[in-house]
Motif scaffolding. Structure first.
Motif, PDB file in Angstrom:
ATOM      1  N   MET A 228       3.271   4.802  -3.195  1.00 21.58           N
ATOM      2  CA  MET A 228       3.295   6.232  -2.884  1.00 21.58           C
ATOM      3  C   MET A 228       4.737   6.700  -2.655  1.00 21.58           C
TER       4      MET A 228
ATOM      5  N   ALA B  95       0.842  -1.203   0.000  1.00 22.99           N
ATOM      6  CA  ALA B  95       0.000   0.000   0.000  1.00 22.99           C
ATOM      7  C   ALA B  95       0.874   1.249   0.000  1.00 22.99           C
TER       8      ALA B  95
ATOM      9  N   LYS C 167       6.340   7.936  -5.592  1.00 18.79           N
ATOM     10  CA  LYS C 167       6.023   9.322  -5.955  1.00 18.79           C
ATOM     11  C   LYS C 167       6.707  10.321  -5.025  1.00 18.79           C
ATOM     12  N   TRP C 168       6.906   9.935  -3.777  1.00 19.24           N
ATOM     13  CA  TRP C 168       7.398  10.890  -2.784  1.00 19.24           C
ATOM     14  C   TRP C 168       8.918  11.034  -2.791  1.00 19.24           C
TER      15      TRP C 168
END
Lengths: 480, 480
Positions: B122, B118, B125-126
């Motif tokens: 992300m 999960a 992207k971070w």
């Protein structure tokens, strides 16, 4: 986290929907790029706001005799299907777990959309006697709705990450009614702490919680004039008690059905707070929930830089000791860029300290909400900052209160209602009959929000649908 | 909540499994009667222990540069299936959501068994640059395992209600290794606060986290001699970074794969604390996590009852002001029944105040852990209570430490190992070869727990499987 990507300008707040979406991103509250519709990621900064907000909620519930607890997420289908009205209300939006590993489960498990059917089978076991009352428990959990409508972070979610739901049990219908009133009071107090003024009303019968006798609700008015439901309180009568067989022994020795209430509040509380106080420069946060309450900006010239940095550090240490969340921005950015950054994040108070300020033994304090500049003596910096916080909190609440009042329009007929709900909330007489209410909603193209808990009567008037006399005015609004 | 049902006697702690189950019920920690296997309900009292325990966890993580965040529960099948080793480790125990309302979902959604899949999409992207490192985030969430083994409250669950998982990102393998060491230190500190001594070891390769380079773990030794894994720290190398394409720009301008760690701790921390400190009378809680830290019992005779009650109230107010969680038991129960009740709940300190004590201006203080009685002057009751807390915390930790040490047996051969693991943890030489390890496990009928992080060497010895010389001894234990 890639600050450079976030230097695009924030849209003006007038363009509310764009402003809201962009602000959540630029202020690092939520990341909307998670690969499932309606599920979002809390950035650490956003989560810090959440922590502070939920500390307030916990404090207010704990101090009023509620106890925190935790029930399972998964509800077996047979329990979930017990209460007929309740099922009708939720069956189209429940997620079902059907497999464990590669095997189908014997009984499908619902992801709780709300926890009545998880909690009340246990209440049946826990409740024995009138001496057990009132039983006032709450939990803060994730709940799930298979939303088919347009989803929006913090507002319309498939995973509500931060649902505070309270479930109480009482002897009589009247005891439960008193609990509903207490809950409305507690929620109003929670929102006062967030400087968010609320409309409080009783939902029309066709809009109440599935399985409840009635539903009272709190709504905020958002900058685009639509209302956001930010708290609901349900009188459940003995409906669920009968379904789940929750009985108690009364003082006379008889077994009687208990009466219940439940009430909920979610991260919509944060959506409302952000939306109501924010401005074209970004977030404006009430001091109590701001992750950073004070930012200190050293104003540096070639001479005296070291003294200024040392003084900033010293002030930071003193404020920290006083329990204030404070940062020094000693980065290489120009002061203007620093202001921009911390204004975006809603830091309530900026302290600027330069060589001349040090000579005068002061800091320049700039309020985020008004931009007002002022000097605070360094000798009493802790008290000075606290006073500013109080002033900010007070004026945020007052400003939001006037703004709310200016958006409520007492209308004379349905056409005026239709016009005024473009800007805010309309009020109009209503006789209380279901068919009149539904006819009015149909004509207006928007819903009756509810009957104000504090009556907004203008004396005897006529129901616009049937002409019958009534002293009741209801709120009508476009809603989220 | 139907106290009367709970007056059956607690089984002796020697009968550990019965004692544990009965204690959770009698002390109102968990209710096991929820209608789905492996899902349990936190009573408010149990949840208060959970709150206090997780405050410690949050404090220690926050103070070491971790930030709290929150990611969605539901993971789309395509993301979940990306990391091959990881899938193999979890595919048989994942719950799948397949329906929303009455409609089948386009893509099945996994209930997170853990959140790598999960979070890491992300992180892709971070993470941009080496300047973003270290990225150290954590969340406290519910996770799910479709356990087919025997479930047990707080220990083996289908819903782990309180999983604290941290996920960090670094530039190099060495940076990640340093983070693993930091995490082991932080977890040891968390357990020191719970007065729980731990075994720390590196898991054998066949027992590491699916997708990790290696796994270090903390285990507690339970009263029945079995170990309970109460914390794990995984060095993920760049395995997940490659799967989820997490790259950063190095100082030389090159794009490189990041290196990661993750580490977790759950409500097993509470299971260990309860099990290790409890006794035949019930819970024994370290003061820091006790929901009630002090109970004041008024000792009432016909004469002077009012003065005694007033003095008890006064002491309560003073302790409250000092930040101590304190109750006065002014019920009609006999003193003996009151002692029984509060001992069951593990209240660290009981203060008895009667007329003669008032004359002498003292309270009688009775420690829950040792039963030791002592007088504390009322003039300095706050300081007196604090000193008792420190003494209790210290002696709980020391007692548990000696107990742990007495359960570790350095063995000379596999038959002795087989015998000694009935009472605790055995150590035995191991050359480190996989086939030798597996052969030993096979012979013993229990697993190699791991290689102690603090070597437990006895100089050069022979591997019992192949005879090769080694200086390494490993832990062998029966495990939960």
């Amino acid at each position: 986290m890639a600050e450079s990507e976030k230097e695009a300008a924030l849209p003006p707040k007038e363009a509310f929907s764009d402003w809201y979406n962009e602000l959540l991103w630029m202020a690092e509250i939520m990341d909307v790029r998670y690969p499932v519709k309606g599920l979002y990621v809390w950035y650490p900064f956003g989560f810090a706001i959440r922590r502070n907000t939920y500390s307030i909620i916990r404090e207010i519930l704990d101090n009023s005799g509620h106890q925190e607890t935790l029930f399972p997420l998964l509800i077996p289908e047979n329990e979930f299907m017990k209460e007929a009205e309740h099922i009708k209300g939720f069956e189209n939006e429940v997620y079902w777990v059907t497999h464990g590993g590669k095997d189908p489960l014997d009984i499908p498990l619902a992801l709780r959309p709300t926890s009545e059917t998880a909690i009340y089978p246990m209440y049946k076991k826990w409740v024995r006697s009138h001496a057990d009352f009132p039983l006032k428990l709450y939990q803060i959990v994730n709940t799930f709705r298979y939303e088919t409508k347009h989803t929006r972070p913090l507002i319309r979610l498939r995973e509500i990450t931060s649902f505070k739901e309270a479930h109480t049990v009482h002897a009589t219908w009247e005891d439960a009614e008193a609990q509903v009133k207490e809950a409305i009071g507690l929620y109003t107090e929670i929102y006062r702490r967030l400087a968010v003024p609320v409309l409080r009303s009783r939902r029309p019968d066709w809009d109440k919680f599935p399985g409840a006798d009635y539903t009272d609700a709190l709504d905020a008015v958002m900058p685009d004039g639509k209302t956001l439901q930010i708290g609901t309180v349900h009188h459940l009568g003995d409906n669920f008690a009968k379904t789940f067989d929750i009985k108690y022994e009364a003082p006379d020795g008889e077994q009687r059905y208990a009466h219940q209430t439940c009430y909920g509040i979610s991260e919509r509380s944060i959506a409302a707070t952000i939306s109501i106080h924010g401005d074209d420069k970004g977030l404006v946060l009430p001091p109590e929930i701001a992750p950073v309450q004070v930012v200190i900006i050293p104003i540096i010239f070639k001479k005296g830089a070291e003294e200024v940095f040392a003084a900033c550090k010293d002030v930071q240490e003193r404020l920290k000791k006083a329990g204030i969340r404070v940062e020094v921005d000693a980065s290489d950015l120009r002061p203007g860029a620093k202001y921009y950054k911390w204004e975006m994040k809603g830091v309530p108070l900026r302290l600027e300290i330069g060589p001349r300020d040090l000579q005068n033994n002061v800091a320049v304090a700039v309020r985020r909400d008004t931009g007002e500049k002022d000097q605070i003596t360094l000798l009493e910096i802790e008290a000075g900052v606290r006073l500013k916080f109080e002033a900010i909190q007070k004026s945020l609440y007052e400003k939001a209160g006037s703004e709310l009042e200016s958006r409520i329009f007492d209308c004379v007929d349905l056409d005026e209602v239709k016009e005024k709900i473009q800007e805010g909330v309309a009020t109009i007489p209503w006789c209380g009959k279901r068919e009149c209410g539904l006819a009015m909603e149909d004509h207006i193209g928007a819903g009756i929000l509810g009957i104000p808990l504090t009556p907004r009567s203008k004396g005897k008037e006529k129901c616009p649908a049937c002409g019958e006399e009534t002293e009741t005015r209801v709120y009508v609004a476009r809603t989220y």
